[in-house]
Design an enzyme around this catalytic site. Structure first.
Site, PDB file in Angstrom:
ATOM      1  CE  LYS A   1      -4.131  -1.949   2.046  1.00  0.00           C
ATOM      2  NZ  LYS A   1      -5.103  -1.910   3.050  1.00  0.00           N
TER       3      LYS A   1
ATOM      4  CB  ALA B   1       2.390   1.507  14.352  1.00  0.00           C
ATOM      5  N   GLY B   2       0.617  -0.813  11.740  1.00  0.00           N
ATOM      6  CA  GLY B   2       0.856  -1.293  10.445  1.00  0.00           C
ATOM      7  C   GLY B   2       0.009  -0.632   9.141  1.00  0.00           C
TER       8      GLY B   2
ATOM      9  CB  VAL C   1      -5.037  -1.042   8.304  1.00  0.00           C
ATOM     10  CG1 VAL C   1      -5.129  -1.523   9.710  1.00  0.00           C
ATOM     11  CG2 VAL C   1      -6.650  -0.691   7.919  1.00  0.00           C
TER      12      VAL C   1
ATOM     13  CG  ASN D   1       3.194  -0.963  16.784  1.00  0.00           C
ATOM     14  OD1 ASN D   1       2.382  -1.706  16.517  1.00  0.00           O
ATOM     15  ND2 ASN D   1       4.361  -1.014  16.128  1.00  0.00           N
TER      16      ASN D   1
ATOM     17  CE  LYS E   1       5.343  -1.051  11.259  1.00  0.00           C
ATOM     18  NZ  LYS E   1       5.216  -2.608  11.389  1.00  0.00           N
TER      19      LYS E   1
ATOM     20  N   GLY F   1     -14.237  -6.645  11.313  1.00  0.00           N
ATOM     21  CA  GLY F   1     -13.810  -5.872  10.296  1.00  0.00           C
ATOM     22  C   GLY F   1     -14.500  -5.995   8.850  1.00  0.00           C
TER      23      GLY F   1
HETATM   24  P1  ATR Z   1       3.184  -4.032   8.267  1.00  0.00           P
HETATM   25  O1  ATR Z   1       3.877  -3.787   9.535  1.00  0.00           O
HETATM   26  O2  ATR Z   1       4.218  -4.583   7.193  1.00  0.00           O
HETATM   27  O3  ATR Z   1       2.592  -2.706   7.675  1.00  0.00           O
HETATM   28  P2  ATR Z   1       0.777  -4.995   9.045  1.00  0.00           P
HETATM   29  O4  ATR Z   1       0.173  -6.358   8.719  1.00  0.00           O
HETATM   30  O5  ATR Z   1       0.075  -4.008   8.225  1.00  0.00           O
HETATM   31  O6  ATR Z   1       2.334  -4.979   8.334  1.00  0.00           O
HETATM   32  O7  ATR Z   1       0.999  -4.548  10.512  1.00  0.00           O
HETATM   33  C1  ATR Z   1       1.402  -5.535  11.332  1.00  0.00           C
HETATM   34  C2  ATR Z   1       1.191  -5.089  12.670  1.00  0.00           C
HETATM   35  O8  ATR Z   1       0.630  -5.874  13.745  1.00  0.00           O
HETATM   36  C3  ATR Z   1       2.199  -4.084  13.410  1.00  0.00           C
HETATM   37  O9  ATR Z   1       1.781  -2.974  14.154  1.00  0.00           O
HETATM   38  C4  ATR Z   1       2.804  -5.196  14.025  1.00  0.00           C
HETATM   39  O10 ATR Z   1       3.604  -4.637  15.102  1.00  0.00           O
HETATM   40  P3  ATR Z   1       5.086  -4.402  15.269  1.00  0.00           P
HETATM   41  O11 ATR Z   1       5.247  -3.061  14.467  1.00  0.00           O
HETATM   42  O12 ATR Z   1       5.732  -4.268  16.518  1.00  0.00           O
HETATM   43  O13 ATR Z   1       5.685  -5.332  14.123  1.00  0.00           O
HETATM   44  C5  ATR Z   1       1.758  -5.884  14.787  1.00  0.00           C
HETATM   45  N1  ATR Z   1       1.988  -7.212  15.149  1.00  0.00           N
HETATM   46  C6  ATR Z   1       2.435  -8.333  14.429  1.00  0.00           C
HETATM   47  N2  ATR Z   1       2.617  -9.522  15.366  1.00  0.00           N
HETATM   48  C7  ATR Z   1       2.334  -9.060  16.603  1.00  0.00           C
HETATM   49  C8  ATR Z   1       2.371  -9.687  17.708  1.00  0.00           C
HETATM   50  N3  ATR Z   1       2.502 -10.986  17.937  1.00  0.00           N
HETATM   51  N4  ATR Z   1       2.238  -8.922  18.916  1.00  0.00           N
HETATM   52  C9  ATR Z   1       1.995  -7.476  18.901  1.00  0.00           C
HETATM   53  N5  ATR Z   1       1.784  -6.870  17.686  1.00  0.00           N
HETATM   54  C10 ATR Z   1       2.014  -7.505  16.592  1.00  0.00           C
END
Ligand code: ATR
Length: 264
Positions: free
Chosen positions: A65, A126-127, A129, A149, A154, A232
């Site tokens: 995205k 903070a990914g 979306v 987060n 991030k 969602g």
């Molecule tokens: P991207 O980070 O590449 O944009 P995303 O799927 O949109 O991918 O976002 C993943 C989100 O889920 C992030 O906020 C991630 O946290 P980190 O920034 O610390 O990676 C969060 N996330 C994924 N696995 C997690 C877990 N086991 N515990 C807490 N947060 C998690």
């Protein structure tokens, strides 16, 4: 026949083809919507195909995205504000990126009649979306947006786009009216967010961006603690409807059949 597609990686679980082809058929449009797994280096070629009219529109999903922006000729204000694009189309011969997740979220919350005006909303994650949800909440005039987060850095980065964002430490959860899971935790049914909500008063609103599985542990636990919950699915449907409107100029009907179609 016009060709549309959703691109991402992974992409096999995307339900976008199901919903877009349902509306294409309902509206007797001569088109097809497919899914394609791409690599980052394929994005340039995708944009070229839209420019040349070989593809008439595309949805972009995780993890592209943001990456796609570099290749586009124009961004709508929504895409610019969030630095996130989920819908591509040709406008005045320019390949344009737009973000329908913002209105997707806003319309979903409107549908379920939860009034966020002047409320304190906590976002977890903070990914990809997160910026769209923040943007929608600002539009809906919430009082305060806090964000937590796992990787704090991030979260801090998001403050560059949204200066009023209140960043909090993992597990220092303050009181809130609504909490949104915007992480990928819950996509696997056994996933648990390592956060403790047991000290929060009940009667809060827990929202999960995930809709498959239907009820994540985040929602299940919240319900057990006496809170209102929502997944969602409506957001997904509304963001898809907005993209359909852009490509075909028709506002597609959202009905129970579509809700059932996605329950699989
Ligand atoms: P991207 O980070 O590449 O944009 P995303 O799927 O949109 O991918 O976002 C993943 C989100 O889920 C992030 O906020 C991630 O946290 P980190 O920034 O610390 O990676 C969060 N996330 C994924 N696995 C997690 C877990 N086991 N515990 C807490 N947060 C998690």
């Amino acid at each position: 026949m016009k060709k549309y597609l959703v691109i991402g990686n992974p992409i096999q679980h995307s339900l976008s083809p199901l919903i877009q082809n349902y509306w294409i058929k309902k509206n007797n449009i001569n088109a097809i919507y497919e899914k394609e797994k791409l690599e980052k280096e394929d994005l340039k070629n995708l944009v070229l195909k839209v420019k040349e009219g070989k593809i008439h529109g595309a949805n972009v999903t995780v993890p592209f995205k943001k990456d796609i922006i570099f290749h586009l000729e124009e961004l709508t204000q929504e895409a610019e504000n969030t630095q996130s694009v989920n819908t591509i189309y040709l406008n005045n011969n320019k390949v344009t990126g737009h973000n329908t997740d913002i209105d997707g979220f806003r319309l979903a919350i409107q549908d379920i009649k939860f009034d966020v005006y002047n409320k304190h909303v906590l976002i977890v994650g903070a990914g990809g979306v997160a910026p769209s949800i923040i943007c929608a909440l600002i539009k809906m005039k919430v009082n305060k947006i806090s964000l937590i987060n796992r990787t704090k850095e991030k979260a801090e980065n998001l403050k560059k786009l949204f200066k009023d964002l209140n960043i909090i430490n993992w597990n220092e959860i303050q009181d809130f009216d609504m909490i949104i899971n915007a992480t990928s935790v819950g996509l696997n049914i056994s996933d648990e967010l390592n956060l403790d909500f047991s000290k929060i008063e009940n009667n809060k609103f827990f929202y999960d961006v995930i809709y498959n599985p239907k009820e994540t542990n985040f929602l299940k636990n919240a319900k057990t603690l006496g809170n209102k919950t929502e997944n969602g699915k409506k957001m997904f449907i509304h963001q898809a409807a907005q993209a359909f409107k852009i490509w075909h100029g028709i506002q597609p009907e959202i009905n129970e059949e579509i809700e059932r179609l996605l329950d699989q």
